[in-house]
Design a protein around this motif. Structure first.
Motif, PDB file in Angstrom:
ATOM      1  N   HIS B  74       0.850  -1.186   0.000  1.00 26.08           N
ATOM      2  CA  HIS B  74       0.000   0.000   0.000  1.00 26.08           C
ATOM      3  C   HIS B  74       0.890   1.241   0.000  1.00 26.08           C
ATOM      4  N   ILE B  75       0.568   2.167  -0.877  1.00 23.35           N
ATOM      5  CA  ILE B  75       1.315   3.419  -0.936  1.00 23.35           C
ATOM      6  C   ILE B  75       0.350   4.546  -0.583  1.00 23.35           C
ATOM      7  N   THR B  76       0.644   5.216   0.508  1.00 27.38           N
ATOM      8  CA  THR B  76      -0.233   6.277   1.004  1.00 27.38           C
ATOM      9  C   THR B  76       0.333   7.641   0.622  1.00 27.38           C
ATOM     10  N   ALA B  77      -0.504   8.476  -0.006  1.00 27.16           N
ATOM     11  CA  ALA B  77      -0.104   9.831  -0.405  1.00 27.16           C
ATOM     12  C   ALA B  77       1.263   9.830  -1.076  1.00 27.16           C
ATOM     13  N   PRO B  78       1.401   9.126  -2.207  1.00 31.12           N
ATOM     14  CA  PRO B  78       2.717   9.021  -2.842  1.00 31.12           C
ATOM     15  C   PRO B  78       3.240  10.364  -3.347  1.00 31.12           C
ATOM     16  N   LYS B  79       4.579  10.414  -3.445  1.00 32.61           N
ATOM     17  CA  LYS B  79       5.263  11.581  -3.967  1.00 32.61           C
ATOM     18  C   LYS B  79       6.015  11.173  -5.240  1.00 32.61           C
TER      19      LYS B  79
END
Lengths: 113, 110
Positions: B74-79
């Motif tokens: 899971h990638i939360t709020a990716p940059k």
């Protein structure tokens, strides 16, 4: 922290020539793995060594050989190079026991022309 | 035959748009499941190891979970700096080689 060291970083060879890739594992890691990664491909396992003895063999061509030396560094020898051998070659090391992941080196990019 | 399948092959996200990467596996035994990040022309960088169903691990914006048949990253709020190829791999027995999936290439735009 010490990492897995590979040399050279880049290598250009002609068809039918020979290449030698070197890998220096993390100190106290007892297992070394070699992988080949073609463009856009996932890493393919070639061969591994545990305590300087070959422990497992994957899709390594007969033209390739490898060994691990008394100081635990490993060398991958590739003869009669073909254009299709052009790839990134990675070495990884780990401890066989314990909950540690493999650590990969930065790889050697081999280009056969 | 031991097999690892990752999906999707490619994923494009806007910065801040959370999502999940999937890794399903069919293996004769599972000693550990590994997640790696790989930037172009570089070696895979170790992220996580998971050993048993129900296990979860987190690192910054990443969270890995494991069930008996699959794992999710899971990638939360990716940059944008999270853009890379994410590789999943399994180890069947101690000392054996990792079996890799083909990876998911993530692109995050600002």
């Amino acid at each position: 922290a010490a990492g897995v060291i590979q040399s050279p970083r880049h290598l250009i060879k002609e068809k039918r020539e020979t290449a030698t890739l070197k890998c220096y594992p993390i100190p106290r890691h007892d297992t070394v793995y070699w992988y080949q990664q073609g463009p856009g491909q996932d890493p393919q396992f070639l061969i591994s060594f545990y305590e300087k003895m070959q422990s497992d063999k994957g899709s390594i061509p007969d033209r390739f050989s490898a060994q691990q030396f008394s100081d635990y560094h490993s060398e991958l020898n590739m003869s009669s190079l073909e254009l299709g051998d052009s790839a990134l070659y990675f070495c990884a090391s780990s401890q066989r026991t314990g909950n540690y992941g493999y650590t990969f080196g930065s790889g050697t990019r081999l280009t056969v022309v | 035959e031991d097999q690892v399948t990752q999906s999707p092959e490619a994923l494009r996200l806007q910065e801040g748009e959370s999502s999940s990467l999937n890794c399903s596996y069919t293996v004769s035994g599972l000693r550990g499941l590994f997640w790696y990040r790989q930037d172009p022309g570089k070696g895979p960088e170790f992220l996580f190891t998971l050993y048993s169903a129900g296990e979860e691990k987190e690192k910054e914006r990443l969270k890995a979970t494991l069930t008996k048949k699959e794992s999710f990253l899971h990638i939360t709020a990716p940059k944008p700096e999270d853009s890379a190829t994410y590789l999943c791999a399994v180890q069947v027995r101690a000392g054996t080689a990792l079996i890799f999936g083909k990876g998911t290439t993530l692109s995050v735009s600002s």
